[in-house]
Enzyme design. Structure first.
Site, mmCIF file in Angstrom:
data_model
loop_
_atom_site.group_PDB
_atom_site.id
_atom_site.type_symbol
_atom_site.label_atom_id
_atom_site.label_comp_id
_atom_site.label_asym_id
_atom_site.label_seq_id
_atom_site.Cartn_x
_atom_site.Cartn_y
_atom_site.Cartn_z
ATOM 1 N N CYS A 70 0.967 -1.157 0.036
ATOM 2 C CA CYS A 70 0.068 -0.001 0.036
ATOM 3 C C CYS A 70 0.949 1.177 0.019
ATOM 4 C CB CYS A 70 -0.753 0.107 1.279
ATOM 5 S SG CYS A 70 -1.906 1.557 1.481
ATOM 6 N N CYS A 177 -0.294 3.666 -7.014
ATOM 7 C CA CYS A 177 -1.059 3.105 -6.198
ATOM 8 C C CYS A 177 -1.154 1.702 -6.465
ATOM 9 C CB CYS A 177 -2.557 3.950 -5.931
ATOM 10 S SG CYS A 177 -3.856 3.046 -5.043
#
Length: 261
Positions: A70, A177
């Protein structure tokens, strides 16, 4: 061998599938907290607290390493995660692949969440690794959330909006991302111009999977017997891969692995 991965939601699928390809014999622990997703708009303190909870749930399963799959958690919480878990569990963060993208020349675009776009962290990476390359930061509001919920219309709309803000002459795009890697080919289709060479997309999944193996002194063995298991943790409780995960190839790869008992 057991490797854990953590994320707010299903963004960890890309890195988990990459580990699976490198070491089909590695047991996987997938720890997330989808009810709190997305983490991008949250305060650094809130992200750190949630990341620690997700990481500690994974650590109870005694993995050899933990991949922070993440970008937001890596930016906000990596020092806290390492302070809490290392040296017992090596912690591998996810860094946007700006360095390899810039190495190919420019122009380069970096697609990221609004919180990461323009952040001192990302600007520092650009200055360090892409100082001589033309770089455009492109915020992608709503894209991670749309990918998480497999909302096809919302994914298409978010990609189209980000593509409209991306210079037409960009030759490489950094997927800043982990969720974006699940829709990489849709991003490519939105950006590729027929009169230009193939667009190069730079994700982080393969790099963090390889780094995790290096940290524990293991080598890639893609032909190893596929005798691994997958443990799915949702807010610390054992569960199953969300149905939305199965809409992506990476999710289907992991769904084919035996669940842990």
């Amino acid at each position: 061998m057991k490797i854990a991965l953590m994320d707010s939601g299903i963004g960890l699928l890309a890195a988990a599938a990459a580990v699976r390809r490198l070491r089909p014999d590695a047991d996987l622990v997938l720890s997330s907290d989808p009810g709190s997703m997305p983490w991008g708009p949250r305060t650094p303190k809130d992200v750190t607290a949630r990341a620690l909870a997700v990481a500690e749930a994974a650590a109870l399963h005694r993995p050899a390493a933990l991949i922070v799959a993440c970008n937001t958690a890596s930016v906000r919480a990596l020092p806290a995660l390492r302070a809490r878990l290392e040296p017992d569990v090596p912690v591998i963060g996810t860094v946007p692949a700006i360095k390899p993208a810039a190495a190919g020349g420019g122009p380069v675009a970096i697609w990221a969440t609004p919180a990461t776009t323009g952040s001192p962290y990302q600007r520092g990476l650009i200055e360090e690794f892409a100082g001589d390359v033309e770089v455009t930061e492109v915020a992608c509001p709503g894209l991670a959330d749309a990918v998480e919920h497999a909302d096809e219309a919302a994914v298409d709309a978010a990609i189209a909006a980000a593509a409209a803000r991306t210079p037409e002459d960009v030759r490489a795009v950094v997927l800043g991302c982990t969720h974006y890697e699940l829709v990489a080919e849709r991003i490519r289709a939105a950006l590729q111009r027929p009169d230009l060479p193939p667009l190069v997309l730079h994700g982080s999944a393969g790099a963090v999977a390889a780094q995790a193996l290096r940290r524990i002194g293991a080598r890639p063995e893609p032909t190893a017997p596929a005798r691994s298991t997958v443990t799915v943790l949702l807010s610390g409780q054992e569960g199953a891969l969300p149905a939305t995960a199965l809409t992506y190839e990476e999710g289907r790869i992991l769904a084919a692995v035996s669940p842990a008992h």
